[in-house]
Design a protein around this motif. Structure first.
Motif, mmCIF file in Angstrom:
data_model
loop_
_atom_site.group_PDB
_atom_site.id
_atom_site.type_symbol
_atom_site.label_atom_id
_atom_site.label_comp_id
_atom_site.label_asym_id
_atom_site.label_seq_id
_atom_site.Cartn_x
_atom_site.Cartn_y
_atom_site.Cartn_z
ATOM 1 N N TYR A 180 0.813 -1.219 0.000
ATOM 2 C CA TYR A 180 0.000 0.000 0.000
ATOM 3 C C TYR A 180 0.848 1.271 0.000
ATOM 4 O O TYR A 180 0.336 2.364 0.128
ATOM 5 C CB TYR A 180 -0.938 0.010 1.210
ATOM 6 N N TYR A 210 1.982 -1.925 -5.935
ATOM 7 C CA TYR A 210 0.623 -2.448 -5.736
ATOM 8 C C TYR A 210 0.143 -3.125 -7.024
ATOM 9 O O TYR A 210 -0.350 -4.249 -7.013
ATOM 10 C CB TYR A 210 -0.332 -1.309 -5.350
ATOM 11 N N ARG A 215 -11.295 -7.702 -13.735
ATOM 12 C CA ARG A 215 -11.930 -7.316 -12.466
ATOM 13 C C ARG A 215 -12.340 -5.844 -12.504
ATOM 14 O O ARG A 215 -13.345 -5.453 -11.954
ATOM 15 C CB ARG A 215 -11.036 -7.631 -11.246
ATOM 16 N N TYR A 216 -11.557 -5.015 -13.192
ATOM 17 C CA TYR A 216 -11.937 -3.603 -13.326
ATOM 18 C C TYR A 216 -12.986 -3.433 -14.440
ATOM 19 O O TYR A 216 -13.915 -2.645 -14.310
ATOM 20 C CB TYR A 216 -10.707 -2.756 -13.667
ATOM 21 N N CYS A 275 -11.920 3.483 -0.922
ATOM 22 C CA CYS A 275 -10.767 2.576 -0.854
ATOM 23 C C CYS A 275 -10.263 2.337 -2.278
ATOM 24 O O CYS A 275 -10.092 1.196 -2.719
ATOM 25 C CB CYS A 275 -11.124 1.265 -0.168
ATOM 26 N N ASP A 326 -9.121 7.282 -0.221
ATOM 27 C CA ASP A 326 -8.274 6.211 0.320
ATOM 28 C C ASP A 326 -7.499 6.747 1.519
ATOM 29 O O ASP A 326 -7.250 7.951 1.641
ATOM 30 C CB ASP A 326 -7.297 5.675 -0.736
ATOM 31 N N LEU A 327 -7.101 5.800 2.358
ATOM 32 C CA LEU A 327 -6.299 6.135 3.532
ATOM 33 C C LEU A 327 -4.885 6.574 3.144
ATOM 34 O O LEU A 327 -4.245 7.339 3.863
ATOM 35 C CB LEU A 327 -6.223 4.858 4.381
ATOM 36 N N GLN A 328 -4.412 6.086 2.000
ATOM 37 C CA GLN A 328 -3.008 6.335 1.618
ATOM 38 C C GLN A 328 -2.905 7.547 0.701
ATOM 39 O O GLN A 328 -3.418 7.523 -0.424
ATOM 40 C CB GLN A 328 -2.416 5.117 0.889
ATOM 41 N N TRP A 334 -9.038 9.830 3.152
ATOM 42 C CA TRP A 334 -10.270 9.689 3.936
ATOM 43 C C TRP A 334 -10.216 8.333 4.631
ATOM 44 O O TRP A 334 -9.992 7.314 3.976
ATOM 45 C CB TRP A 334 -11.471 9.724 2.976
ATOM 46 N N ASP A 335 -10.430 8.321 5.920
ATOM 47 C CA ASP A 335 -10.534 7.050 6.644
ATOM 48 C C ASP A 335 -12.003 6.641 6.643
ATOM 49 O O ASP A 335 -12.837 7.305 7.261
ATOM 50 C CB ASP A 335 -10.008 7.203 8.081
ATOM 51 N N ARG A 366 -13.465 4.512 8.120
ATOM 52 C CA ARG A 366 -14.040 4.155 9.430
ATOM 53 C C ARG A 366 -14.659 5.375 10.106
ATOM 54 O O ARG A 366 -15.422 5.239 11.047
ATOM 55 C CB ARG A 366 -12.968 3.528 10.331
ATOM 56 N N GLN A 392 -14.153 -1.823 -4.228
ATOM 57 C CA GLN A 392 -13.619 -3.078 -4.779
ATOM 58 C C GLN A 392 -12.487 -3.601 -3.904
ATOM 59 O O GLN A 392 -11.553 -2.868 -3.564
ATOM 60 C CB GLN A 392 -13.107 -2.873 -6.219
ATOM 61 N N ALA A 393 -12.596 -4.871 -3.548
ATOM 62 C CA ALA A 393 -11.532 -5.590 -2.830
ATOM 63 C C ALA A 393 -11.137 -4.917 -1.518
ATOM 64 O O ALA A 393 -9.955 -4.880 -1.165
ATOM 65 C CB ALA A 393 -10.304 -5.769 -3.732
ATOM 66 N N SER A 394 -12.101 -4.351 -0.823
ATOM 67 C CA SER A 394 -11.764 -3.611 0.392
ATOM 68 C C SER A 394 -12.714 -3.835 1.554
ATOM 69 O O SER A 394 -12.422 -3.389 2.669
ATOM 70 C CB SER A 394 -11.729 -2.099 0.079
ATOM 71 N N TYR A 408 -13.316 -6.332 3.318
ATOM 72 C CA TYR A 408 -12.733 -7.131 4.401
ATOM 73 C C TYR A 408 -11.984 -6.249 5.397
ATOM 74 O O TYR A 408 -11.816 -6.646 6.557
ATOM 75 C CB TYR A 408 -11.802 -8.226 3.853
ATOM 76 N N HIS A 409 -11.561 -5.058 4.982
ATOM 77 C CA HIS A 409 -10.865 -4.165 5.914
ATOM 78 C C HIS A 409 -11.797 -3.715 7.045
ATOM 79 O O HIS A 409 -11.322 -3.185 8.048
ATOM 80 C CB HIS A 409 -10.344 -2.921 5.196
HETATM 81 C C1 LIG Z 1 -6.783 -4.266 -1.919
HETATM 82 S S1 LIG Z 1 -6.761 -2.509 -2.049
HETATM 83 C C2 LIG Z 1 -8.042 -2.233 -3.287
HETATM 84 C C3 LIG Z 1 -7.778 -0.993 -4.087
HETATM 85 C C4 LIG Z 1 -8.704 -0.794 -5.301
HETATM 86 N N1 LIG Z 1 -10.087 -0.693 -4.908
HETATM 87 C C5 LIG Z 1 -8.517 -1.913 -6.296
HETATM 88 O O1 LIG Z 1 -9.347 -2.840 -6.330
HETATM 89 O O2 LIG Z 1 -7.520 -1.875 -7.024
HETATM 90 C C6 LIG Z 1 -7.534 -1.952 -0.542
HETATM 91 C C7 LIG Z 1 -7.452 -0.441 -0.364
HETATM 92 O O3 LIG Z 1 -8.227 -0.072 0.797
HETATM 93 C C8 LIG Z 1 -7.561 1.000 1.449
HETATM 94 N N2 LIG Z 1 -8.070 1.077 2.831
HETATM 95 C C9 LIG Z 1 -7.989 0.149 3.802
HETATM 96 N N3 LIG Z 1 -8.591 0.565 4.929
HETATM 97 C C10 LIG Z 1 -9.084 1.800 4.654
HETATM 98 C C11 LIG Z 1 -9.809 2.774 5.420
HETATM 99 N N4 LIG Z 1 -10.139 2.544 6.702
HETATM 100 N N5 LIG Z 1 -10.141 3.948 4.837
HETATM 101 C C12 LIG Z 1 -9.794 4.198 3.538
HETATM 102 N N6 LIG Z 1 -9.103 3.325 2.768
HETATM 103 C C13 LIG Z 1 -8.749 2.140 3.318
HETATM 104 C C14 LIG Z 1 -6.092 0.644 1.327
HETATM 105 O O4 LIG Z 1 -5.270 1.769 1.526
HETATM 106 C C15 LIG Z 1 -6.059 0.093 -0.112
HETATM 107 O O5 LIG Z 1 -5.778 1.124 -1.031
#
Ligand SMILES: C[S@@+](CC[C@H](N)C(=O)[O-])C[C@H]1O[C@@H](n2cnc3c(N)ncnc32)[C@H](O)[C@@H]1O
Length: 204
Positions: free
Chosen positions: A7, A13, A28-29, A46, A68-70, A87-88, A90, A104-106, A108-109
């Motif tokens: 990340y 990535y 997937r996109y 995310c 995104d958090l990053q 943006w967090d 949470r 997408q793919a997020s 689970y976080h």
């Molecule tokens: C597996 S990547 C998926 C990225 C993109 N959606 C994709 O499919 O290519 C998960 C993303 O979720 C972001 N993320 C995780 N927890 C987060 C949070 N609490 N707030 C914002 N972003 C978050 C991570 O920084 C990461 O960029």
């Protein structure tokens, strides 16, 4: 806790995602892009390095915001014709509104309780929420070392992400909403849900 190396750099990535998804990487996109009408406003939560926007929505003239958090993932979005914000997800504050809200793919976080973030997405969407989530994961591997790498590779800075969805738990999580369509995408590794935000009720 430290952010996983995956990340910290957009090129790294992408390299790792390409290795994980192989020939299904683009699909997937593409599957998500096909659900987005030309000219729509899109909120991608995310968003990671916003590959969806920069490559797969390029010709659709969308009004795109990625959160995104990053910071490293969203910093260059302005130069690409979109908008990016750190943006967090949470946080309990309301999300920016858009016709279509994508994650997408997020999801689970946000385990063990993804309902609050799903509700915020439903409240922000004028039309549909699109969620695509992995249902086959390295982190669920029976081989311990592979599972440990999968968990450690996906720490956004808030700790190892030990839990993942299966198709059954994901179906159960999203069934309370008005799901219009589901598809297996990326060679069956992810499941995509199109949820009608105008008919879905927010759960507490
Ligand atoms: C597996 S990547 C998926 C990225 C993109 N959606 C994709 O499919 O290519 C998960 C993303 O979720 C972001 N993320 C995780 N927890 C987060 C949070 N609490 N707030 C914002 N972003 C978050 C991570 O920084 C990461 O960029």
């Amino acid at each position: 806790m430290s952010t996983s190396v995956i990340y910290k750099s957009a090129p790294l990535y992408e390299l790792i995602m390409r290795a994980l998804y192989g020939r299904h990487y683009g699909a997937r996109y593409q599957a998500i892009a096909e659900q987005i009408p030309t000219g729509a406003s899109v909120l991608d939560v995310c968003c990671g390095p916003a590959v969806l926007f920069s490559r797969y929505l390029r010709d659709k003239k969308v009004d795109y915001i990625g959160l995104d958090l990053q910071e490293g993932f969203v910093a260059k979005l302005g130069a690409q014709g979109g908008r990016g914000q750190v943006w967090d997800l949470r946080d309990e504050r309301p999300l920016p509104t858009a016709d279509i809200v994508v994650m997408q793919a997020s999801l689970y976080h946000f385990l063990p309780d993804p309902a609050p973030v799903i509700n915020r997405m439903l409240q922000a969407a004028r039309q549909n929420v699109i969620i695509a989530e992995p249902i086959r994961n390295m982190a669920q591997s029976n081989i311990r070392i592979v599972a440990a790498i999968g968990r450690r590779m996906t720490d956004p800075g808030s700790g190892e992400q030990a839990s993942r969805f299966t198709e059954t738990t994901l179906d159960a999580c999203l069934a309370v909403n008005e799901v219009k369509e589901t598809q297996l995408i990326a060679g069956g590794r992810e499941k995509l849900y199109v949820i009608d935000a105008t008919k879905s009720v927010s759960t507490p």
